[in-house]
Design a protein around this motif. Structure first.
Motif, PDB file in Angstrom:
ATOM      1  N   GLY A  38       0.843  -1.183   0.000  1.00 62.38           N
ATOM      2  CA  GLY A  38       0.000   0.000   0.000  1.00 62.38           C
ATOM      3  C   GLY A  38       0.879   1.234   0.000  1.00 62.38           C
ATOM      4  N   GLU A  39       0.417   2.254   0.673  1.00 62.79           N
ATOM      5  CA  GLU A  39       1.174   3.506   0.745  1.00 62.79           C
ATOM      6  C   GLU A  39       2.408   3.315   1.623  1.00 62.79           C
ATOM      7  OE1 GLU A  39      -1.478   6.481   2.165  1.00 62.79           O
ATOM      8  OE2 GLU A  39      -2.780   6.334   0.422  1.00 62.79           O
ATOM      9  N   ARG A  40       3.455   4.009   1.288  1.00 63.94           N
ATOM     10  CA  ARG A  40       4.720   3.874   2.017  1.00 63.94           C
ATOM     11  C   ARG A  40       4.678   4.535   3.395  1.00 63.94           C
ATOM     12  NH1 ARG A  40      10.769   4.534  -0.392  1.00 63.94           N
ATOM     13  NH2 ARG A  40      11.856   3.882   1.490  1.00 63.94           N
ATOM     14  N   LYS A  41       4.104   5.702   3.481  1.00 61.20           N
ATOM     15  CA  LYS A  41       3.954   6.431   4.746  1.00 61.20           C
ATOM     16  C   LYS A  41       5.255   6.500   5.546  1.00 61.20           C
ATOM     17  CE  LYS A  41      -0.934   5.456   5.079  1.00 61.20           C
ATOM     18  NZ  LYS A  41      -2.010   4.863   5.825  1.00 61.20           N
ATOM     19  N   GLY A  42       6.352   6.814   4.876  1.00 58.17           N
ATOM     20  CA  GLY A  42       7.619   7.025   5.555  1.00 58.17           C
ATOM     21  C   GLY A  42       8.389   5.782   5.960  1.00 58.17           C
ATOM     22  N   ARG A  43       7.858   4.600   5.692  1.00 62.51           N
ATOM     23  CA  ARG A  43       8.563   3.375   6.074  1.00 62.51           C
ATOM     24  C   ARG A  43       9.829   3.209   5.249  1.00 62.51           C
ATOM     25  NH1 ARG A  43       3.753  -0.658   5.489  1.00 62.51           N
ATOM     26  NH2 ARG A  43       3.214   0.964   4.024  1.00 62.51           N
ATOM     27  N   ILE A  44      10.859   2.729   5.892  1.00 62.87           N
ATOM     28  CA  ILE A  44      12.139   2.519   5.224  1.00 62.87           C
ATOM     29  C   ILE A  44      12.228   1.109   4.656  1.00 62.87           C
ATOM     30  CG2 ILE A  44      14.640   2.395   5.576  1.00 62.87           C
ATOM     31  CD1 ILE A  44      14.232   4.590   7.729  1.00 62.87           C
ATOM     32  N   GLU A  45      11.761   0.139   5.418  1.00 59.54           N
ATOM     33  CA  GLU A  45      11.858  -1.261   4.995  1.00 59.54           C
ATOM     34  C   GLU A  45      10.552  -1.705   4.347  1.00 59.54           C
ATOM     35  OE1 GLU A  45      13.000  -5.611   6.900  1.00 59.54           O
ATOM     36  OE2 GLU A  45      13.035  -3.831   8.144  1.00 59.54           O
ATOM     37  N   ILE A  46      10.670  -2.429   3.284  1.00 61.68           N
ATOM     38  CA  ILE A  46       9.521  -2.939   2.554  1.00 61.68           C
ATOM     39  C   ILE A  46       9.074  -4.266   3.193  1.00 61.68           C
ATOM     40  CG2 ILE A  46      10.981  -4.120   0.857  1.00 61.68           C
ATOM     41  CD1 ILE A  46       8.966  -3.386  -1.290  1.00 61.68           C
ATOM     42  N   GLU A  47       7.773  -4.434   3.395  1.00 59.48           N
ATOM     43  CA  GLU A  47       7.259  -5.650   4.007  1.00 59.48           C
ATOM     44  C   GLU A  47       7.642  -6.892   3.212  1.00 59.48           C
ATOM     45  OE1 GLU A  47       5.340  -2.892   3.685  1.00 59.48           O
ATOM     46  OE2 GLU A  47       4.110  -2.626   5.478  1.00 59.48           O
ATOM     47  N   MET A  54       6.347 -11.154  -7.117  1.00 62.12           N
ATOM     48  CA  MET A  54       5.346 -10.269  -7.713  1.00 62.12           C
ATOM     49  C   MET A  54       4.607  -9.542  -6.592  1.00 62.12           C
ATOM     50  SD  MET A  54       2.138 -11.242 -10.180  1.00 62.12           S
ATOM     51  CE  MET A  54       3.181 -11.694 -11.564  1.00 62.12           C
ATOM     52  N   ILE A  55       4.373  -8.253  -6.786  1.00 60.07           N
ATOM     53  CA  ILE A  55       3.690  -7.443  -5.782  1.00 60.07           C
ATOM     54  C   ILE A  55       2.515  -6.723  -6.432  1.00 60.07           C
ATOM     55  CG2 ILE A  55       3.891  -5.542  -4.151  1.00 60.07           C
ATOM     56  CD1 ILE A  55       6.870  -6.212  -3.937  1.00 60.07           C
ATOM     57  N   VAL A  56       1.355  -6.880  -5.834  1.00 56.58           N
ATOM     58  CA  VAL A  56       0.168  -6.150  -6.248  1.00 56.58           C
ATOM     59  C   VAL A  56       0.202  -4.801  -5.539  1.00 56.58           C
ATOM     60  CG1 VAL A  56      -2.355  -6.093  -6.172  1.00 56.58           C
ATOM     61  CG2 VAL A  56      -1.159  -8.262  -6.621  1.00 56.58           C
ATOM     62  N   ILE A  57       0.074  -3.739  -6.316  1.00 61.53           N
ATOM     63  CA  ILE A  57       0.212  -2.383  -5.780  1.00 61.53           C
ATOM     64  C   ILE A  57      -0.645  -1.432  -6.607  1.00 61.53           C
ATOM     65  CG2 ILE A  57       2.246  -1.928  -7.223  1.00 61.53           C
ATOM     66  CD1 ILE A  57       3.407  -0.305  -4.885  1.00 61.53           C
ATOM     67  N   ILE A  58      -1.139  -0.368  -5.964  1.00 60.14           N
ATOM     68  CA  ILE A  58      -1.879   0.620  -6.748  1.00 60.14           C
ATOM     69  C   ILE A  58      -0.883   1.469  -7.539  1.00 60.14           C
ATOM     70  CG2 ILE A  58      -3.965   0.677  -5.331  1.00 60.14           C
ATOM     71  CD1 ILE A  58      -2.963   3.263  -4.082  1.00 60.14           C
ATOM     72  N   LYS A  59      -1.317   1.884  -8.697  1.00 56.26           N
ATOM     73  CA  LYS A  59      -0.444   2.614  -9.621  1.00 56.26           C
ATOM     74  C   LYS A  59       0.210   3.828  -8.971  1.00 56.26           C
ATOM     75  CE  LYS A  59      -3.265   1.170 -13.473  1.00 56.26           C
ATOM     76  NZ  LYS A  59      -4.256   1.520 -14.457  1.00 56.26           N
ATOM     77  N   GLU A  60      -0.532   4.521  -8.123  1.00 61.76           N
ATOM     78  CA  GLU A  60      -0.037   5.744  -7.507  1.00 61.76           C
ATOM     79  C   GLU A  60       1.114   5.495  -6.533  1.00 61.76           C
ATOM     80  OE1 GLU A  60      -3.344   4.877  -7.513  1.00 61.76           O
ATOM     81  OE2 GLU A  60      -3.965   6.217  -9.112  1.00 61.76           O
ATOM     82  N   CYS A  61       1.288   4.275  -6.053  1.00 62.36           N
ATOM     83  CA  CYS A  61       2.310   3.971  -5.036  1.00 62.36           C
ATOM     84  C   CYS A  61       3.565   3.296  -5.592  1.00 62.36           C
ATOM     85  CB  CYS A  61       1.718   3.073  -3.956  1.00 62.36           C
ATOM     86  SG  CYS A  61       0.434   3.869  -2.997  1.00 62.36           S
ATOM     87  N   GLU A  62       3.545   2.896  -6.845  1.00 61.01           N
ATOM     88  CA  GLU A  62       4.676   2.159  -7.409  1.00 61.01           C
ATOM     89  C   GLU A  62       5.993   2.911  -7.237  1.00 61.01           C
ATOM     90  OE1 GLU A  62       6.123   0.184 -11.624  1.00 61.01           O
ATOM     91  OE2 GLU A  62       4.518   1.670 -11.625  1.00 61.01           O
ATOM     92  N   ASN A  63       6.027   4.183  -7.577  1.00 55.18           N
ATOM     93  CA  ASN A  63       7.267   4.960  -7.484  1.00 55.18           C
ATOM     94  C   ASN A  63       7.748   5.128  -6.049  1.00 55.18           C
ATOM     95  OD1 ASN A  63       7.343   5.236 -10.252  1.00 55.18           O
ATOM     96  ND2 ASN A  63       6.283   7.203 -10.232  1.00 55.18           N
ATOM     97  N   ASP A  64       6.814   5.092  -5.082  1.00 55.46           N
ATOM     98  CA  ASP A  64       7.182   5.244  -3.674  1.00 55.46           C
ATOM     99  C   ASP A  64       8.089   4.111  -3.189  1.00 55.46           C
ATOM    100  OD1 ASP A  64       5.557   7.452  -3.629  1.00 55.46           O
ATOM    101  OD2 ASP A  64       3.924   6.478  -2.532  1.00 55.46           O
ATOM    102  N   TRP A  65       7.954   2.937  -3.776  1.00 55.94           N
ATOM    103  CA  TRP A  65       8.658   1.757  -3.271  1.00 55.94           C
ATOM    104  C   TRP A  65       9.845   1.328  -4.125  1.00 55.94           C
ATOM    105  CZ3 TRP A  65       7.796   0.206   1.469  1.00 55.94           C
ATOM    106  CH2 TRP A  65       6.557   0.458   2.064  1.00 55.94           C
ATOM    107  N   GLU A  66      10.019   1.889  -5.289  1.00 58.33           N
ATOM    108  CA  GLU A  66      11.063   1.421  -6.204  1.00 58.33           C
ATOM    109  C   GLU A  66      12.460   1.405  -5.601  1.00 58.33           C
ATOM    110  OE1 GLU A  66       9.575   2.008 -10.734  1.00 58.33           O
ATOM    111  OE2 GLU A  66      10.446   3.763  -9.761  1.00 58.33           O
ATOM    112  N   ASP A  67      12.779   2.370  -4.767  1.00 56.74           N
ATOM    113  CA  ASP A  67      14.138   2.458  -4.233  1.00 56.74           C
ATOM    114  C   ASP A  67      14.448   1.404  -3.170  1.00 56.74           C
ATOM    115  OD1 ASP A  67      12.367   3.795  -2.484  1.00 56.74           O
ATOM    116  OD2 ASP A  67      14.007   4.985  -1.635  1.00 56.74           O
ATOM    117  N   VAL A  68      13.433   0.742  -2.619  1.00 60.20           N
ATOM    118  CA  VAL A  68      13.670  -0.291  -1.603  1.00 60.20           C
ATOM    119  C   VAL A  68      13.148  -1.669  -2.010  1.00 60.20           C
ATOM    120  CG1 VAL A  68      13.797   1.293   0.360  1.00 60.20           C
ATOM    121  CG2 VAL A  68      11.576   0.341  -0.321  1.00 60.20           C
ATOM    122  N   ALA A  69      12.604  -1.790  -3.195  1.00 58.13           N
ATOM    123  CA  ALA A  69      12.048  -3.068  -3.651  1.00 58.13           C
ATOM    124  C   ALA A  69      13.161  -4.054  -3.966  1.00 58.13           C
ATOM    125  CB  ALA A  69      11.188  -2.847  -4.892  1.00 58.13           C
TER     126      ALA A  69
END
Length: 137
Positions: free
Chosen positions: A18-27, A46-61
């Motif tokens: 979902g939304e990153r909300k400042g989290r550093i580590e990805i679940e 594979m991760i199901v994610i809403i389009k608006e949040c994809e860029n939020d997680w790219e750096d820690v995926a």
């Protein structure tokens, strides 16, 4: 813990974000680390994610993660998540030993994952984020 071992069949992981909300580590990474300690190695993540949040997680995926994008309305409804994820499951369960992770995202996604895992007889995990414990069904 999960008690399934198929040495010649590759494993796949299907998670949620979902939304990153400042989290550093990805679940996803936390769950995969737990599973790797138990001897699981994933050929496909594979991760199901809403389009608006994809860029939020790219750096820690994790490297090589496949994003499966859904829209904001789909992620809010059990039926929306079920129908979108159901389309991916035949390939995944035919070619991999699939483990689904319902930890991150909305309540409807968690319910949808539970229903899909039950219907397809796929192991389902949940990570208790605060205590870093893993639960499985």
């Amino acid at each position: 813990m999960l008690h399934l071992r198929y040495p010649k069949t590759p494993y796949a992981y299907l998670g949620l974000l979902g939304e990153r909300k400042g989290r550093i580590e990805i679940e996803t990474e936390t769950a995969i680390k737990f599973l790797e300690k138990e001897g699981f190695t994933f050929e496909r993540v594979m991760i199901v994610i809403i389009k608006e949040c994809e860029n939020d997680w790219e750096d820690v995926a994790p490297i090589g993660v496949e994003w499966y994008l859904v829209n904001d309305e789909e992620i809010k409804r059990v039926e929306g998540v079920e129908s979108r994820v159901e389309a991916k499951l035949p390939d995944l369960v035919r070619n991999y030993v699939l483990i689904m992770d319902c930890t991150a995202a909305t309540f409807p996604t968690t319910i949808a994952y539970y229903k899909l895992a039950d219907r397809h007889k796929v192991p389902l995990i949940y990570v208790y984020w605060d205590t870093k414990e893993l639960a499985s069904r």
